[in-house]
Design a protein around this motif. Sequence first.
Motif, PDB file in Angstrom:
ATOM      1  N   LEU A 185       1.301  -1.185  -0.193  1.00 21.09           N
ATOM      2  CA  LEU A 185      -0.058  -0.020  -0.061  1.00 21.09           C
ATOM      3  C   LEU A 185       1.004   1.144  -0.339  1.00 21.09           C
ATOM      4  N   ALA A 186       2.307   1.375   0.093  1.00 22.23           N
ATOM      5  CA  ALA A 186       2.641   2.051   0.734  1.00 22.23           C
ATOM      6  C   ALA A 186       3.075   2.549  -0.654  1.00 22.23           C
ATOM      7  N   GLU A 187       3.953   0.998  -1.300  1.00 16.47           N
ATOM      8  CA  GLU A 187       4.861   1.749  -2.775  1.00 16.47           C
ATOM      9  C   GLU A 187       3.566   2.315  -3.729  1.00 16.47           C
ATOM     10  N   HIS A 188       2.179   1.648  -3.420  1.00 13.05           N
ATOM     11  CA  HIS A 188       1.162   2.030  -5.078  1.00 13.05           C
ATOM     12  C   HIS A 188       0.229   2.809  -4.214  1.00 13.05           C
ATOM     13  N   GLN A 189       0.448   4.000  -2.717  1.00 13.80           N
ATOM     14  CA  GLN A 189      -0.261   4.703  -2.549  1.00 13.80           C
ATOM     15  C   GLN A 189      -0.990   5.770  -3.500  1.00 13.80           C
ATOM     16  N   GLU A 190      -0.186   6.782  -3.690  1.00 12.74           N
ATOM     17  CA  GLU A 190      -0.498   7.634  -4.894  1.00 12.74           C
ATOM     18  C   GLU A 190      -0.957   6.941  -6.087  1.00 12.74           C
ATOM     19  N   GLN A 191      -0.761   5.928  -6.354  1.00 11.93           N
ATOM     20  CA  GLN A 191      -1.687   5.636  -7.685  1.00 11.93           C
ATOM     21  C   GLN A 191      -3.085   5.509  -7.482  1.00 11.93           C
ATOM     22  N   LEU A 192      -3.288   4.675  -5.425  1.00 16.26           N
ATOM     23  CA  LEU A 192      -4.855   4.458  -5.871  1.00 16.26           C
ATOM     24  C   LEU A 192      -5.131   5.179  -5.084  1.00 16.26           C
ATOM     25  N   ILE A 193      -4.810   6.386  -4.523  1.00 14.91           N
ATOM     26  CA  ILE A 193      -5.724   7.854  -4.170  1.00 14.91           C
ATOM     27  C   ILE A 193      -5.771   8.127  -6.206  1.00 14.91           C
ATOM     28  N   VAL A 194      -5.104   8.184  -7.015  1.00 18.29           N
ATOM     29  CA  VAL A 194      -5.349   9.310  -7.369  1.00 18.29           C
ATOM     30  C   VAL A 194      -6.818   7.890  -8.343  1.00 18.29           C
ATOM     31  N   THR A 195      -6.081   6.894  -8.782  1.00 21.31           N
ATOM     32  CA  THR A 195      -7.371   6.449  -8.909  1.00 21.31           C
ATOM     33  C   THR A 195      -8.287   5.589  -8.791  1.00 21.31           C
ATOM     34  N   LEU A 196      -8.542   5.764  -7.304  1.00 21.61           N
ATOM     35  CA  LEU A 196     -10.154   6.067  -6.401  1.00 21.61           C
ATOM     36  C   LEU A 196     -10.552   6.601  -7.042  1.00 21.61           C
ATOM     37  N   SER A 197      -9.849   8.806  -7.198  1.00 22.61           N
ATOM     38  CA  SER A 197     -11.145   9.613  -6.675  1.00 22.61           C
ATOM     39  C   SER A 197     -10.880   9.925  -7.535  1.00 22.61           C
ATOM     40  N   LEU A 198     -10.930   9.681  -9.390  1.00 24.63           N
ATOM     41  CA  LEU A 198     -11.499   9.905 -10.773  1.00 24.63           C
ATOM     42  C   LEU A 198     -12.387   9.161 -11.007  1.00 24.63           C
ATOM     43  N   LEU A 199     -12.390   7.466 -10.535  1.00 24.18           N
ATOM     44  CA  LEU A 199     -13.211   6.523 -10.902  1.00 24.18           C
ATOM     45  C   LEU A 199     -14.627   7.244  -9.961  1.00 24.18           C
ATOM     46  N   LEU A 200     -14.486   6.868  -8.781  1.00 22.71           N
ATOM     47  CA  LEU A 200     -15.762   7.325  -8.172  1.00 22.71           C
ATOM     48  C   LEU A 200     -15.903   9.223  -8.200  1.00 22.71           C
ATOM     49  N   GLY A 201     -14.828   9.881  -8.263  1.00 24.57           N
ATOM     50  CA  GLY A 201     -15.610  11.962  -8.777  1.00 24.57           C
ATOM     51  C   GLY A 201     -16.283  11.271 -10.506  1.00 24.57           C
ATOM     52  N   LEU A 202     -15.767  10.470 -11.091  1.00 29.93           N
ATOM     53  CA  LEU A 202     -15.731  10.857 -13.110  1.00 29.93           C
ATOM     54  C   LEU A 202     -17.455  10.187 -12.802  1.00 29.93           C
ATOM     55  N   TYR A 203     -17.907   8.856 -11.561  1.00 32.43           N
ATOM     56  CA  TYR A 203     -18.862   8.227 -11.439  1.00 32.43           C
ATOM     57  C   TYR A 203     -20.361   9.439 -11.187  1.00 32.43           C
ATOM     58  N   LEU A 204     -19.685   9.762  -9.721  1.00 31.40           N
ATOM     59  CA  LEU A 204     -20.824  10.906  -9.279  1.00 31.40           C
ATOM     60  C   LEU A 204     -21.149  12.051 -10.228  1.00 31.40           C
ATOM     61  N   THR A 205     -20.099  12.422 -11.112  1.00 28.10           N
ATOM     62  CA  THR A 205     -20.228  13.170 -11.421  1.00 28.10           C
ATOM     63  C   THR A 205     -21.255  13.521 -12.831  1.00 28.10           C
ATOM     64  N   ALA A 206     -21.295  12.229 -13.142  1.00 32.51           N
ATOM     65  CA  ALA A 206     -22.312  11.350 -14.386  1.00 32.51           C
ATOM     66  C   ALA A 206     -23.640  11.125 -13.969  1.00 32.51           C
ATOM     67  N   ARG A 207     -23.411  10.239 -12.294  1.00 35.59           N
ATOM     68  CA  ARG A 207     -25.494  10.480 -11.690  1.00 35.59           C
ATOM     69  C   ARG A 207     -25.729  11.379 -11.651  1.00 35.59           C
ATOM     70  N   SER A 208     -24.559  12.441 -10.735  1.00 32.84           N
ATOM     71  CA  SER A 208     -25.379  13.940 -10.482  1.00 32.84           C
ATOM     72  C   SER A 208     -26.272  14.397 -11.600  1.00 32.84           C
ATOM     73  N   ILE A 209     -25.603  14.156 -12.785  1.00 29.82           N
ATOM     74  CA  ILE A 209     -26.018  15.566 -13.731  1.00 29.82           C
ATOM     75  C   ILE A 209     -27.143  14.464 -14.315  1.00 29.82           C
ATOM     76  N   ALA A 210     -27.068  13.448 -14.405  1.00 33.91           N
ATOM     77  CA  ALA A 210     -28.078  12.532 -15.243  1.00 33.91           C
ATOM     78  C   ALA A 210     -29.282  12.902 -14.508  1.00 33.91           C
ATOM     79  N   GLU A 211     -28.918  13.036 -12.987  1.00 32.95           N
ATOM     80  CA  GLU A 211     -30.205  13.451 -12.390  1.00 32.95           C
ATOM     81  C   GLU A 211     -30.491  14.749 -12.027  1.00 32.95           C
ATOM     82  N   LEU A 212     -30.056  15.460 -12.988  1.00 28.18           N
ATOM     83  CA  LEU A 212     -30.079  16.691 -12.327  1.00 28.18           C
ATOM     84  C   LEU A 212     -31.281  16.567 -14.038  1.00 28.18           C
ATOM     85  N   VAL A 213     -30.987  16.161 -15.158  1.00 26.48           N
ATOM     86  CA  VAL A 213     -31.537  16.976 -16.171  1.00 26.48           C
ATOM     87  C   VAL A 213     -32.661  16.188 -16.612  1.00 26.48           C
ATOM     88  N   ALA A 214     -32.865  14.955 -15.862  1.00 22.31           N
ATOM     89  CA  ALA A 214     -34.090  13.339 -16.014  1.00 22.31           C
ATOM     90  C   ALA A 214     -35.454  14.223 -15.591  1.00 22.31           C
TER      91      ALA A 214
END
Length: 214
Positions: A185-214
Amino acid sequence: MVLDLVVIGTAVTLGPLHNSAFILLLSTRRGVRQGLAFLLSWLANLIVVIACVRLLTGGQPPARHSVPSTAAVVAKLVIGLGLVLYGAYRHRRPPRPHGPPRWTARIDNASAGAAAGLAWLLQPWALVGAGAATAVDADLSTLTDWLALTGYCLLATLSLIAMEVYVVRAPAVANTRLDALRTWLAEHQEQLIVTLSLLLGLYLTARSIAELVA
Protein backbone atom coordinates in the motif's frame (compact mmCIF):
# COMPACT_ATOMS: atom_id res chain seq x y z
CA MET A 1 -29.62 4.77 -4.42
CA VAL A 2 -28.44 1.22 -3.68
CA LEU A 3 -25.95 1.21 -6.56
CA ASP A 4 -24.55 4.58 -5.48
CA LEU A 5 -24.11 3.37 -1.90
CA VAL A 6 -22.34 0.21 -3.09
CA VAL A 7 -19.92 2.22 -5.24
CA ILE A 8 -19.21 4.78 -2.51
CA GLY A 9 -18.88 2.15 0.21
CA THR A 10 -16.43 0.17 -1.92
CA ALA A 11 -14.32 3.27 -2.55
CA VAL A 12 -14.25 4.05 1.17
CA THR A 13 -13.19 0.56 2.24
CA LEU A 14 -10.40 0.41 -0.37
CA GLY A 15 -8.75 3.66 0.72
CA PRO A 16 -5.02 3.09 1.35
CA LEU A 17 -4.47 5.64 4.12
CA HIS A 18 -6.77 4.28 6.80
CA ASN A 19 -5.95 0.67 5.91
CA SER A 20 -2.21 1.31 6.34
CA ALA A 21 -2.84 3.03 9.68
CA PHE A 22 -5.05 0.18 10.83
CA ILE A 23 -2.38 -2.41 9.99
CA LEU A 24 0.12 -0.40 12.05
CA LEU A 25 -2.27 -0.40 14.98
CA LEU A 26 -2.78 -4.15 14.71
CA SER A 27 0.99 -4.72 14.81
CA THR A 28 1.39 -3.13 18.25
CA ARG A 29 1.44 -5.08 21.51
CA ARG A 30 -2.18 -4.10 22.20
CA GLY A 31 -3.11 -4.29 18.55
CA VAL A 32 -6.40 -6.14 18.83
CA ARG A 33 -7.79 -3.68 21.37
CA GLN A 34 -6.52 -0.62 19.51
CA GLY A 35 -7.79 -2.04 16.23
CA LEU A 36 -11.22 -2.63 17.73
CA ALA A 37 -11.36 0.96 19.03
CA PHE A 38 -10.41 2.26 15.57
CA LEU A 39 -12.95 0.00 13.85
CA LEU A 40 -15.83 0.91 16.16
CA SER A 41 -15.06 4.62 15.89
CA TRP A 42 -14.92 4.35 12.11
CA LEU A 43 -18.27 2.56 11.98
CA ALA A 44 -19.84 4.93 14.51
CA ASN A 45 -18.81 7.94 12.42
CA LEU A 46 -20.58 6.51 9.39
CA ILE A 47 -23.71 5.67 11.37
CA VAL A 48 -23.88 9.10 13.03
CA VAL A 49 -23.62 10.91 9.70
CA ILE A 50 -26.38 8.78 8.16
CA ALA A 51 -28.55 9.18 11.28
CA CYS A 52 -28.19 12.97 11.16
CA VAL A 53 -29.26 13.02 7.51
CA ARG A 54 -32.28 10.87 8.22
CA LEU A 55 -33.29 13.05 11.19
CA LEU A 56 -33.21 16.10 8.95
CA THR A 57 -35.43 14.41 6.35
CA GLY A 58 -37.74 12.77 8.87
CA GLY A 59 -37.07 9.34 7.41
CA GLN A 60 -38.87 10.15 4.17
CA PRO A 61 -37.18 10.94 0.83
CA PRO A 62 -37.85 14.47 -0.45
CA ALA A 63 -39.96 14.91 -3.57
CA ARG A 64 -38.07 14.64 -6.83
CA HIS A 65 -36.70 18.01 -8.04
CA SER A 66 -37.68 19.65 -4.76
CA VAL A 67 -35.17 22.01 -3.13
CA PRO A 68 -33.82 19.38 -0.65
CA SER A 69 -33.58 16.73 -3.37
CA THR A 70 -31.81 19.07 -5.78
CA ALA A 71 -29.46 20.26 -3.04
CA ALA A 72 -28.42 16.68 -2.31
CA VAL A 73 -27.74 16.00 -5.99
CA VAL A 74 -25.77 19.23 -6.33
CA ALA A 75 -23.73 18.26 -3.26
CA LYS A 76 -22.82 14.95 -4.91
CA LEU A 77 -21.95 16.79 -8.11
CA VAL A 78 -19.63 19.17 -6.26
CA ILE A 79 -17.98 16.27 -4.44
CA GLY A 80 -17.60 14.36 -7.71
CA LEU A 81 -16.01 17.31 -9.48
CA GLY A 82 -13.77 17.92 -6.49
CA LEU A 83 -12.57 14.31 -6.54
CA VAL A 84 -11.83 14.50 -10.27
CA LEU A 85 -9.81 17.70 -9.82
CA TYR A 86 -8.01 16.27 -6.80
CA GLY A 87 -7.16 13.06 -8.64
CA ALA A 88 -5.88 15.02 -11.64
CA TYR A 89 -3.79 17.23 -9.36
CA ARG A 90 -2.24 14.26 -7.56
CA HIS A 91 -1.53 12.61 -10.91
CA ARG A 92 0.22 15.63 -12.40
CA ARG A 93 2.27 16.81 -9.43
CA PRO A 94 5.91 15.67 -9.18
CA PRO A 95 6.51 12.47 -7.17
CA ARG A 96 7.29 13.09 -3.52
CA PRO A 97 8.97 10.76 -1.04
CA HIS A 98 6.50 9.46 1.55
CA GLY A 99 8.04 9.10 4.98
CA PRO A 100 6.05 7.62 7.85
CA PRO A 101 3.72 10.11 9.58
CA ARG A 102 4.97 11.50 12.88
CA TRP A 103 2.24 9.79 14.88
CA THR A 104 3.61 6.35 13.96
CA ALA A 105 6.52 6.87 16.37
CA ARG A 106 4.04 6.96 19.28
CA ILE A 107 1.68 4.28 18.10
CA ASP A 108 2.91 1.56 20.49
CA ASN A 109 1.84 3.67 23.47
CA ALA A 110 -1.39 4.93 21.95
CA SER A 111 -4.53 4.49 24.00
CA ALA A 112 -7.83 3.12 22.74
CA GLY A 113 -9.13 6.70 22.75
CA ALA A 114 -6.25 7.83 20.55
CA ALA A 115 -6.94 4.97 18.14
CA ALA A 116 -10.61 6.00 18.00
CA GLY A 117 -9.60 9.60 17.33
CA LEU A 118 -7.26 8.49 14.56
CA ALA A 119 -10.19 6.78 12.84
CA TRP A 120 -12.08 10.06 12.90
CA LEU A 121 -9.12 11.95 11.42
CA LEU A 122 -8.52 9.41 8.64
CA GLN A 123 -12.18 9.10 7.63
CA PRO A 124 -12.48 10.16 3.95
CA TRP A 125 -15.02 12.86 4.70
CA ALA A 126 -15.65 13.79 1.07
CA LEU A 127 -16.71 10.22 0.35
CA VAL A 128 -18.73 10.07 3.57
CA GLY A 129 -20.44 13.29 2.47
CA ALA A 130 -21.31 11.67 -0.85
CA GLY A 131 -22.79 8.73 1.02
CA ALA A 132 -24.81 11.09 3.20
CA ALA A 133 -26.14 12.96 0.17
CA THR A 134 -27.17 9.63 -1.34
CA ALA A 135 -28.88 8.55 1.89
CA VAL A 136 -31.27 11.50 1.54
CA ASP A 137 -33.27 9.35 -0.88
CA ALA A 138 -33.74 6.51 1.64
CA ASP A 139 -37.26 5.70 2.81
CA LEU A 140 -37.04 4.33 6.34
CA SER A 141 -40.55 2.92 6.13
CA THR A 142 -39.20 0.14 3.89
CA LEU A 143 -36.99 -2.74 4.98
CA THR A 144 -35.04 -2.57 1.72
CA ASP A 145 -33.73 0.91 2.42
CA TRP A 146 -32.86 0.00 6.02
CA LEU A 147 -30.81 -2.90 4.68
CA ALA A 148 -29.21 -0.67 2.05
CA LEU A 149 -28.03 1.86 4.64
CA THR A 150 -26.84 -0.88 7.00
CA GLY A 151 -25.02 -2.61 4.15
CA TYR A 152 -23.35 0.66 3.14
CA CYS A 153 -21.96 1.23 6.63
CA LEU A 154 -20.70 -2.35 6.86
CA LEU A 155 -19.24 -2.29 3.34
CA ALA A 156 -17.35 0.92 4.10
CA THR A 157 -15.88 -0.85 7.16
CA LEU A 158 -15.35 -4.25 5.53
CA SER A 159 -11.57 -4.08 5.13
CA LEU A 160 -11.15 -3.20 8.82
CA ILE A 161 -13.49 -5.96 9.95
CA ALA A 162 -11.68 -8.52 7.79
CA MET A 163 -8.25 -7.55 9.13
CA GLU A 164 -9.39 -7.46 12.74
CA VAL A 165 -10.95 -10.93 12.49
CA TYR A 166 -7.86 -12.26 10.69
CA VAL A 167 -5.53 -11.07 13.46
CA VAL A 168 -7.77 -12.52 16.17
CA ARG A 169 -8.01 -15.92 14.50
CA ALA A 170 -4.43 -16.32 13.21
CA PRO A 171 -2.20 -13.61 14.73
CA ALA A 172 1.20 -14.94 13.63
CA VAL A 173 0.29 -15.48 9.99
CA ALA A 174 -1.92 -12.39 9.85
CA ASN A 175 0.74 -10.00 11.12
CA THR A 176 3.25 -11.19 8.52
CA ARG A 177 0.81 -10.94 5.62
CA LEU A 178 -0.66 -7.64 6.75
CA ASP A 179 2.81 -6.16 7.07
CA ALA A 180 3.47 -7.17 3.46
CA LEU A 181 0.14 -5.59 2.50
CA ARG A 182 1.09 -2.36 4.27
CA THR A 183 4.38 -2.27 2.35
CA TRP A 184 2.49 -2.74 -0.92
CA LEU A 185 0.00 0.00 0.00
CA ALA A 186 2.85 2.39 0.81
CA GLU A 187 4.52 1.69 -2.54
CA HIS A 188 1.28 2.17 -4.51
CA GLN A 189 -0.41 4.78 -2.33
CA GLU A 190 -0.28 7.56 -4.91
CA GLN A 191 -1.67 5.40 -7.71
CA LEU A 192 -4.47 4.13 -5.50
CA ILE A 193 -5.49 7.60 -4.37
CA VAL A 194 -5.48 8.92 -7.94
CA THR A 195 -7.40 5.94 -9.31
CA LEU A 196 -10.06 5.92 -6.59
CA SER A 197 -10.50 9.71 -6.77
CA LEU A 198 -10.89 9.76 -10.54
CA LEU A 199 -13.15 6.73 -10.82
CA LEU A 200 -15.50 7.73 -8.01
CA GLY A 201 -15.40 11.39 -9.02
CA LEU A 202 -16.36 10.61 -12.61
CA TYR A 203 -19.10 8.25 -11.45
CA LEU A 204 -20.62 10.79 -9.05
CA THR A 205 -20.38 13.58 -11.62
CA ALA A 206 -22.08 11.55 -14.34
CA ARG A 207 -24.82 10.26 -12.02
CA SER A 208 -25.51 13.71 -10.60
CA ILE A 209 -25.76 15.36 -14.00
CA ALA A 210 -28.12 12.59 -15.16
CA GLU A 211 -30.34 13.15 -12.10
CA LEU A 212 -30.40 16.91 -12.57
CA VAL A 213 -31.43 16.77 -16.24
CA ALA A 214 -33.84 13.82 -15.95
